[in-house]
Design a protein around this motif. Structure first.
Motif, PDB file in Angstrom:
ATOM      1  N   LEU A 173       0.842  -1.187   0.000  1.00 60.76           N
ATOM      2  CA  LEU A 173       0.000   0.000   0.000  1.00 60.76           C
ATOM      3  C   LEU A 173       0.886   1.248   0.000  1.00 60.76           C
ATOM      4  CD1 LEU A 173      -2.598  -1.124   2.703  1.00 60.76           C
ATOM      5  CD2 LEU A 173      -2.811  -1.315   0.217  1.00 60.76           C
ATOM      6  N   VAL A 174       0.362   2.356  -0.500  1.00 64.62           N
ATOM      7  CA  VAL A 174       1.131   3.602  -0.532  1.00 64.62           C
ATOM      8  C   VAL A 174       1.374   4.055   0.910  1.00 64.62           C
ATOM      9  CG1 VAL A 174       1.211   5.984  -1.328  1.00 64.62           C
ATOM     10  CG2 VAL A 174       0.089   4.222  -2.732  1.00 64.62           C
ATOM     11  N   PRO A 175       2.628   4.220   1.305  1.00 67.50           N
ATOM     12  CA  PRO A 175       2.908   4.597   2.697  1.00 67.50           C
ATOM     13  C   PRO A 175       2.527   6.036   2.996  1.00 67.50           C
ATOM     14  CG  PRO A 175       4.924   4.609   1.422  1.00 67.50           C
ATOM     15  CD  PRO A 175       3.851   4.051   0.510  1.00 67.50           C
ATOM     16  N   THR A 176       2.431   6.353   4.276  1.00 69.75           N
ATOM     17  CA  THR A 176       2.163   7.726   4.684  1.00 69.75           C
ATOM     18  C   THR A 176       3.437   8.557   4.547  1.00 69.75           C
ATOM     19  OG1 THR A 176       2.791   7.348   6.981  1.00 69.75           O
ATOM     20  CG2 THR A 176       0.484   6.899   6.382  1.00 69.75           C
ATOM     21  N   PRO A 177       3.307   9.880   4.449  1.00 70.56           N
ATOM     22  CA  PRO A 177       4.504  10.728   4.436  1.00 70.56           C
ATOM     23  C   PRO A 177       5.362  10.545   5.681  1.00 70.56           C
ATOM     24  CG  PRO A 177       2.605  11.970   3.686  1.00 70.56           C
ATOM     25  CD  PRO A 177       2.080  10.673   4.192  1.00 70.56           C
ATOM     26  N   GLU A 178       4.710  10.316   6.816  1.00 75.75           N
ATOM     27  CA  GLU A 178       5.455  10.126   8.058  1.00 75.75           C
ATOM     28  C   GLU A 178       6.309   8.861   7.993  1.00 75.75           C
ATOM     29  OE1 GLU A 178       2.201  12.832   8.536  1.00 75.75           O
ATOM     30  OE2 GLU A 178       2.190  10.731   7.854  1.00 75.75           O
ATOM     31  N   GLU A 179       5.755   7.789   7.432  1.00 68.62           N
ATOM     32  CA  GLU A 179       6.534   6.557   7.284  1.00 68.62           C
ATOM     33  C   GLU A 179       7.700   6.766   6.335  1.00 68.62           C
ATOM     34  OE1 GLU A 179       6.034   1.913   5.749  1.00 68.62           O
ATOM     35  OE2 GLU A 179       4.264   3.216   5.902  1.00 68.62           O
ATOM     36  N   ALA A 180       7.477   7.496   5.264  1.00 69.04           N
ATOM     37  CA  ALA A 180       8.548   7.750   4.300  1.00 69.04           C
ATOM     38  C   ALA A 180       9.658   8.595   4.915  1.00 69.04           C
ATOM     39  CB  ALA A 180       7.989   8.440   3.058  1.00 69.04           C
ATOM     40  N   GLU A 181       9.293   9.582   5.722  1.00 70.04           N
ATOM     41  CA  GLU A 181      10.301  10.428   6.356  1.00 70.04           C
ATOM     42  C   GLU A 181      11.141   9.646   7.357  1.00 70.04           C
ATOM     43  OE1 GLU A 181       8.539  14.949   6.317  1.00 70.04           O
ATOM     44  OE2 GLU A 181       7.691  13.569   7.795  1.00 70.04           O
ATOM     45  N   ALA A 182      10.537   8.634   7.963  1.00 73.65           N
ATOM     46  CA  ALA A 182      11.257   7.838   8.964  1.00 73.65           C
ATOM     47  C   ALA A 182      12.014   6.664   8.349  1.00 73.65           C
ATOM     48  CB  ALA A 182      10.265   7.313  10.006  1.00 73.65           C
ATOM     49  N   TYR A 183      11.789   6.399   7.078  1.00 70.44           N
ATOM     50  CA  TYR A 183      12.393   5.231   6.428  1.00 70.44           C
ATOM     51  C   TYR A 183      13.897   5.450   6.203  1.00 70.44           C
ATOM     52  CZ  TYR A 183      13.094   1.548   2.916  1.00 70.44           C
ATOM     53  OH  TYR A 183      13.547   0.449   2.223  1.00 70.44           O
ATOM     54  N   ALA A 184      14.680   4.411   6.468  1.00 75.76           N
ATOM     55  CA  ALA A 184      16.133   4.480   6.275  1.00 75.76           C
ATOM     56  C   ALA A 184      16.477   4.035   4.854  1.00 75.76           C
ATOM     57  CB  ALA A 184      16.845   3.616   7.304  1.00 75.76           C
ATOM     58  N   PHE A 185      16.506   4.964   3.923  1.00 73.71           N
ATOM     59  CA  PHE A 185      16.823   4.653   2.541  1.00 73.71           C
ATOM     60  C   PHE A 185      18.298   4.263   2.420  1.00 73.71           C
ATOM     61  CE2 PHE A 185      13.121   7.397   2.082  1.00 73.71           C
ATOM     62  CZ  PHE A 185      12.418   6.815   1.050  1.00 73.71           C
ATOM     63  N   SER A 186      18.580   3.203   1.677  1.00 71.73           N
ATOM     64  CA  SER A 186      19.970   2.879   1.352  1.00 71.73           C
ATOM     65  C   SER A 186      20.468   3.885   0.326  1.00 71.73           C
ATOM     66  CB  SER A 186      20.061   1.463   0.787  1.00 71.73           C
ATOM     67  OG  SER A 186      19.448   1.398  -0.501  1.00 71.73           O
ATOM     68  N   SER A 187      21.754   3.909   0.089  1.00 68.65           N
ATOM     69  CA  SER A 187      22.297   4.854  -0.890  1.00 68.65           C
ATOM     70  C   SER A 187      21.734   4.583  -2.277  1.00 68.65           C
ATOM     71  CB  SER A 187      23.829   4.774  -0.909  1.00 68.65           C
ATOM     72  OG  SER A 187      24.250   3.456  -1.217  1.00 68.65           O
ATOM     73  N   MET A 188      21.542   3.295  -2.613  1.00 66.77           N
ATOM     74  CA  MET A 188      20.981   2.952  -3.920  1.00 66.77           C
ATOM     75  C   MET A 188      19.518   3.384  -4.006  1.00 66.77           C
ATOM     76  SD  MET A 188      20.937  -0.764  -5.849  1.00 66.77           S
ATOM     77  CE  MET A 188      22.736  -0.831  -5.703  1.00 66.77           C
ATOM     78  N   GLU A 189      18.779   3.178  -2.908  1.00 68.86           N
ATOM     79  CA  GLU A 189      17.378   3.585  -2.895  1.00 68.86           C
ATOM     80  C   GLU A 189      17.259   5.106  -2.969  1.00 68.86           C
ATOM     81  OE1 GLU A 189      15.344  -0.035  -0.250  1.00 68.86           O
ATOM     82  OE2 GLU A 189      16.170   1.751   0.739  1.00 68.86           O
ATOM     83  N   ARG A 190      18.131   5.805  -2.258  1.00 66.90           N
ATOM     84  CA  ARG A 190      18.103   7.265  -2.291  1.00 66.90           C
ATOM     85  C   ARG A 190      18.376   7.779  -3.706  1.00 66.90           C
ATOM     86  NH1 ARG A 190      15.667  10.850   0.546  1.00 66.90           N
ATOM     87  NH2 ARG A 190      16.302   9.737   2.451  1.00 66.90           N
ATOM     88  N   GLU A 191      19.297   7.136  -4.388  1.00 68.23           N
ATOM     89  CA  GLU A 191      19.608   7.528  -5.760  1.00 68.23           C
ATOM     90  C   GLU A 191      18.393   7.319  -6.661  1.00 68.23           C
ATOM     91  OE1 GLU A 191      22.741   6.267  -9.322  1.00 68.23           O
ATOM     92  OE2 GLU A 191      23.116   5.681  -7.246  1.00 68.23           O
ATOM     93  N   PHE A 192      17.697   6.191  -6.461  1.00 70.50           N
ATOM     94  CA  PHE A 192      16.491   5.936  -7.244  1.00 70.50           C
ATOM     95  C   PHE A 192      15.430   6.996  -6.965  1.00 70.50           C
ATOM     96  CE2 PHE A 192      12.158   4.317  -7.413  1.00 70.50           C
ATOM     97  CZ  PHE A 192      12.079   3.873  -8.722  1.00 70.50           C
ATOM     98  N   VAL A 193      15.223   7.333  -5.684  1.00 63.15           N
ATOM     99  CA  VAL A 193      14.213   8.319  -5.314  1.00 63.15           C
ATOM    100  C   VAL A 193      14.513   9.665  -5.958  1.00 63.15           C
ATOM    101  CG1 VAL A 193      13.315   9.688  -3.391  1.00 63.15           C
ATOM    102  CG2 VAL A 193      13.512   7.209  -3.173  1.00 63.15           C
ATOM    103  N   GLU A 194      15.763  10.078  -5.918  1.00 61.93           N
ATOM    104  CA  GLU A 194      16.122  11.369  -6.506  1.00 61.93           C
ATOM    105  C   GLU A 194      15.892  11.374  -8.009  1.00 61.93           C
ATOM    106  OE1 GLU A 194      20.121  12.048  -5.275  1.00 61.93           O
ATOM    107  OE2 GLU A 194      19.577  12.514  -3.193  1.00 61.93           O
ATOM    108  N   SER A 195      16.229  10.258  -8.656  1.00 60.58           N
ATOM    109  CA  SER A 195      16.022  10.153 -10.097  1.00 60.58           C
ATOM    110  C   SER A 195      14.530  10.132 -10.424  1.00 60.58           C
ATOM    111  CB  SER A 195      16.696   8.887 -10.626  1.00 60.58           C
ATOM    112  OG  SER A 195      16.401   8.684 -11.989  1.00 60.58           O
ATOM    113  N   TRP A 196      13.762   9.383  -9.646  1.00 58.57           N
ATOM    114  CA  TRP A 196      12.329   9.273  -9.883  1.00 58.57           C
ATOM    115  C   TRP A 196      11.634  10.616  -9.691  1.00 58.57           C
ATOM    116  CZ3 TRP A 196       9.208   5.618 -11.901  1.00 58.57           C
ATOM    117  CH2 TRP A 196       7.835   5.763 -11.710  1.00 58.57           C
ATOM    118  N   ASN A 197      11.920  11.268  -8.582  1.00 52.42           N
ATOM    119  CA  ASN A 197      11.231  12.523  -8.270  1.00 52.42           C
ATOM    120  C   ASN A 197      11.679  13.694  -9.149  1.00 52.42           C
ATOM    121  OD1 ASN A 197       9.541  11.454  -6.380  1.00 52.42           O
ATOM    122  ND2 ASN A 197      10.765  12.059  -4.605  1.00 52.42           N
ATOM    123  N   ALA A 198      12.818  13.532  -9.828  1.00 49.85           N
ATOM    124  CA  ALA A 198      13.250  14.577 -10.766  1.00 49.85           C
ATOM    125  C   ALA A 198      12.263  14.720 -11.917  1.00 49.85           C
ATOM    126  CB  ALA A 198      14.643  14.261 -11.307  1.00 49.85           C
TER     127      ALA A 198
END
Length: 366
Positions: free
Chosen positions: A287-312
């Motif tokens: 299910l789509v997580p809440t913003p609070e869950e996303a803010e607390a999530y520990a993104f790995s460096s690879m996941e963070r790179e994906f998020v930045e690319s996706w949200n661009a």
């Protein structure tokens, strides 16, 4: 001979200061703590809002085996939306043709056309809309490529069923998609021969070239394949051949966009949607997580790179920022229509985003 399809059903009208017609792509997303019923109620509210604010069309997309996306049956959802709207165009963005028998799709969309005459679109894709194992289960096939490889043949068969014009000697000559044109030629028939316009959808060059060659309208998935947008649109325009449907190319692009009153809130919302994509891409759909869950999530460096690319490639921020981003995208691509998909945990946030975009462009008041 093709059944008539009115050109103005394809070419929309821009309202307010929007550079081109604006439309809606609804993934019927389900957020954590919410139900599919909640998501479908949001879709009804959103379709009515889109209609009252001057959005041109409202499409739903076929997805399977994804807990956060409740749009596995576009035809069923569209029938529900048709009962709650009066004018806005309704369609699939899209139905994944290899997952279905062409006759079944012709029957489903013939039924929708009978429910909402003159305002139904049939958008078709060749991707599975899911993972390989689920696609195999849908197609009852051992190999995923059993279906996708013969997409042009399936498309030709589907259009024949829609137009009811298989030639003499064809094994399907006496088979008819009902509701459909055969009812117009039966004794006492008064049914219109009109049928929904067919669109091809794509995220690469295959469908772009095919749509151009056949003279069909084309919808490109910029929201998840942004690097291919301009090349695919160029290929579509270069390949275009005038048809009974269109005399010149017509291309829309799907755009991920989210507007909120506050820029920080927009960033919070799109981070949650991006975390949902991280989980989907790594085989953990949910299910789509809440913003609070996303803010607390520990993104790995690879996941963070994906998020930045996706949200661009997600146009987000205040209404003015979103309007500017959409205007820039239109200038860069020359798209004839922008179809906005606003993904967020909350249905209320999604609804508000479409209202804010409409306000930013001065679209008609509700």
């Amino acid at each position: 001979m093709e059944a008539p399809v009115a050109g103005d059903e394809i070419r929309g009208t821009a309202h307010g200061t929007a550079p081109v017609p604006l439309s809606v792509l609804d993934l019927v997303t389900v957020g954590a703590g919410h139900t599919a019923t909640d998501a479908l109620r949001t879709s009804v509210a959103l379709s009515r809002t889109a209609e009252s604010r001057g959005y041109h069309r409202y499409w739903v997309a076929e997805h399977h085996s994804m807990p956060g996306v409740a749009s596995s049956s576009p035809a069923v959802i569209l029938a529900h939306l048709a009962a709650h709207t009066d004018r806005i165009r309704l369609g699939s963005g899209g139905v994944m043709l290899p997952n279905h028998a062409p006759l079944v799709i012709a029957e489903q969309f013939g039924t929708l056309e009978a429910m909402a005459p003159g305002r139904v679109d049939l958008g078709l894709g060749r991707a599975p809309g899911t993972d390989g194992a689920t696609a195999a289960a849908l197609r009852r096939a051992e190999r995923l490529d059993q279906g996708a490889d013969d997409f042009p043949q399936q498309l030709a068969e589907l259009i024949r069923f829609l137009d009811d014009d298989f030639p003499d000697g064809h094994p399907y000559r006496r088979i008819h998609a009902v509701p459909g044109p055969v009812q117009a030629t039966s004794p006492g028939g008064v049914q219109s021969r009109h049928r929904p316009p067919v669109w091809l959808l794509g995220s690469s060059g295959f469908s772009a070239r095919l749509a151009g060659t056949l003279g069909l309208p084309f919808a490109f998935a910029h929201h998840f394949s942004a690097q291919n947008t301009v090349p695919a649109l160029d290929l579509y325009r270069e390949s275009f051949r005038p048809s009974a449907v269109l005399d010149t190319p017509y291309a829309l692009i799907g755009v991920a966009a989210l507007a909120t009153e506050d820029e920080r809130e927009a960033r919070r919302q799109v981070l949650a949607a991006a975390l949902n994509m991280v989980r989907l891409r790594t085989g953990r759909p949910g299910l789509v997580p809440t913003p609070e869950e996303a803010e607390a999530y520990a993104f790995s460096s690879m996941e963070r790179e994906f998020v930045e690319s996706w949200n661009a490639n997600v146009v987000h921020g205040t209404p003015d920022e979103v309007r500017s981003g959409l205007d820039d995208l239109h200038k860069r691509t020359g798209a004839d229509e922008l179809m906005i998909t606003s993904n967020a945990h909350s249905g209320a946030v999604r609804l508000r985003s479409y209202e804010l975009v409409a306000d930013a462009y001065g679209l008609p008041a509700a």
